[in-house]
Design an enzyme around this catalytic site. Sequence first.
Site, mmCIF file in Angstrom:
data_model
loop_
_atom_site.group_PDB
_atom_site.id
_atom_site.type_symbol
_atom_site.label_atom_id
_atom_site.label_comp_id
_atom_site.label_asym_id
_atom_site.label_seq_id
_atom_site.Cartn_x
_atom_site.Cartn_y
_atom_site.Cartn_z
ATOM 1 C CE1 TYR A 453 -3.678 2.517 0.500
ATOM 2 C CE2 TYR A 453 -2.342 3.379 2.297
ATOM 3 C CZ TYR A 453 -3.409 3.508 1.423
ATOM 4 O OH TYR A 453 -4.204 4.628 1.481
ATOM 5 C CG ASP A 548 5.766 3.896 1.365
ATOM 6 O OD1 ASP A 548 5.845 4.519 2.443
ATOM 7 O OD2 ASP A 548 4.685 3.675 0.790
ATOM 8 C CE LYS A 576 0.760 5.147 8.465
ATOM 9 N NZ LYS A 576 -0.636 5.357 8.774
#
Length: 750
Positions: A453, A548, A576
């Site tokens: 994802y 990522d 985040k």
Amino acid sequence: MQHRLSRQHVVDMCRTMLDRGYLKATEGNVSVRVPGHRLYAVTPSNYDYDRMRVEDICIVDFDGRHVPDDSGVELKPSIECGMHANIYRERPDVNAIVHTHQPYASALAFLRKPIPALTDEQVRFLGREVAIIDYAPSGTSFLARNVQKKVASGDNAFIIANHGVVAVGTDPDRAVFNMALLEKVCIAYLLALTSEAGRVFTIPTAIREIAFGKLRADEKRIAAQITEAVEPLRVPADEPLPSADAVAAETTAEAAVESDEAPGAESARLGYAISTYPDVEDVMRRLKALTAQPIRGLRHDALLDVLNYFDTKCRASKEITDRAKRRIPGGVQHNLAFNYPFPLAIEKAEGAYLVDRDGNTYIDFLQAGGPTILGSNYGPVNERVAEVVRDCGPVTGLFHEYELKLAEIIHRYMPHIQMYRALGSGTEAVMAAVRGARAFTGKKMVIKVGGAYHGWSDTMVYGLRVPGTYRMNAKGIPFGATARTREAFPHDLGQLKRKLIENRLRGGTAAVVVEPVGPESGTRPAPRDFNAQVRQLCDEFGALLIFDEVVTGFRLGLGGAAGYFGVTPDLTVLGKAVSGGYPMAGGVGGRADVMAVFGSGLDGKSGAHIQVGGTLSANPLSCAAGYFAIEEMARTGAPVIAGRAGDRLTRGLQRLIDSYGLPYVAYNQGSIVHLECSGVMLLDMRHPVKLLKENKARKRLMEQMGAAYTAHGIITLAGSRMYTSMADTDAVIDDALTRFDQVFALVEGV
């Protein structure tokens, strides 16, 4: 006391049969398989069932040998140990055995008369017929062998000539049920034989075979839980668990002092969250074994209790989330909030805990999806951010000092990020990274790892969560948007190289995008050397390597996954944690020459600069929060402390899984903890029939287990992933393990 639950099952079975009149004094014997071991718990010899205690139950191995323990009780097991051992060896679907001498079945034992297929119920649960086992003296190997020969038929009830009966079941309740059903059938058959000879008719053969087919299907389903299983991880009861408290106690204030060390050296000195990298080959073997077996979920009565918790204890959450459905699509604004049977509305967060609208307190292993490594609502960061907001507000639209300070502190700990461009989210950062890679290289193709994802941008909603699904989740996205995106199966370097070769014919690959620990934060864990080999392939084919690190950035350590693995990506995506849990958390950084394309016309590379923006990107609130959070992580050693908490939680879960004999798999990469109960995330399009057949059931199980954890005071990510934080002390983890213990005790067949 070892194997206490299996011993308790034996005692409970005896009490049930005493209450119903099937046992008298010391007659008969009862046993239960110890899950995950070649052992079973059995009643002691010549012992009054009415006085039996858990510690009186004996443990015997599959060779019929008594296995003494340290309970202090020295009772001998039943003389029929050999018979029980032979049944368990012969029938992996059998998890409980009852041997009794009830009167009506004994009458047929004296007559040596088998019971034909009289009713659907009998055939469905007991088998085609209730056969007679040839006589042999009690407790002898002759009787054990005679029983073993008969039980191989797959039936679940037998009459032993001139002796009694044997009933078996997939769990203790089923074994008692089968024994009681046998007595009922014996009564009916004896009455029919004595009342009107020659008028006892069996059910038609075709119907009998249909009913028996259901029995065999059940047997195969349960047997697969043993035959398809792998040897569980053995965690001795006296093994001390890893300690986060010990790491926290060793952390000194020196970590916070400004250092003249070269960029990156301080990250290495402060350490990383992963103490030991998981044995990926072993983890994948266990995950494959989990998906090869039937699902093991909550007992029906236990699931009803879980749902009752939500109905009675979470009424305020249900009321407000029901209202939300009228104004918010789906009722919530973020995917993390979708929980079965309905979302919880949280009112308070602090450290390791969340409190919902109804006042229920939960241990928080969601941690907002991973960013709050310091723990939720961390006071020291909040206080310093408040000062910045008081001075200039959350946003001005002009430059602020903390934009630079954030970029500088990121470079200090991640030296490969020579320049950093702040954006609004991880999704935006991935979009920018892909766009920048295409602009810098002049190539168009992008390869991702299937199942990973990388946000919800048009380009990357491809092969989402399930490897090999291509555009299955790309509703509303034109084909052109994904025309230059490809996926390679997780950790398949051969397929990745083939994709790079194919793309060379299409103009070349601009970038390969990976989650360094594996798709979905390591749900399919990456081998230790995977990233280094991807780096080599990118260099060979002139593609940029994009890490990522939305989850792993700072969570694995201040040097991120790049520092831990010792692999330097060209671009790194952060999100985040880069704002410590504050909003507008995202950005992309990397080599200065590549990052020059993000100048947006100010100082961008001539003819190659790209458009990125966002009024709220790099706002003072988010940048200051990120800077202060990274400072605090360095000062406190939060990533390493959180990692040891993850170690403690994982090892404790492995011990529980072993003790209950469950097929579940627990492993961790530092503070990223995986607890797989269904393996739904391991399904893929390489096995499309299995995916289509089992996806819904396994997803439902994952949701139900997540609800059970919640009902016992633990918040997880979708019931299968947990993030630990610095706030998770040893006491918090031990409390959580007690709650997991309570949930595992509710699983069917334990």
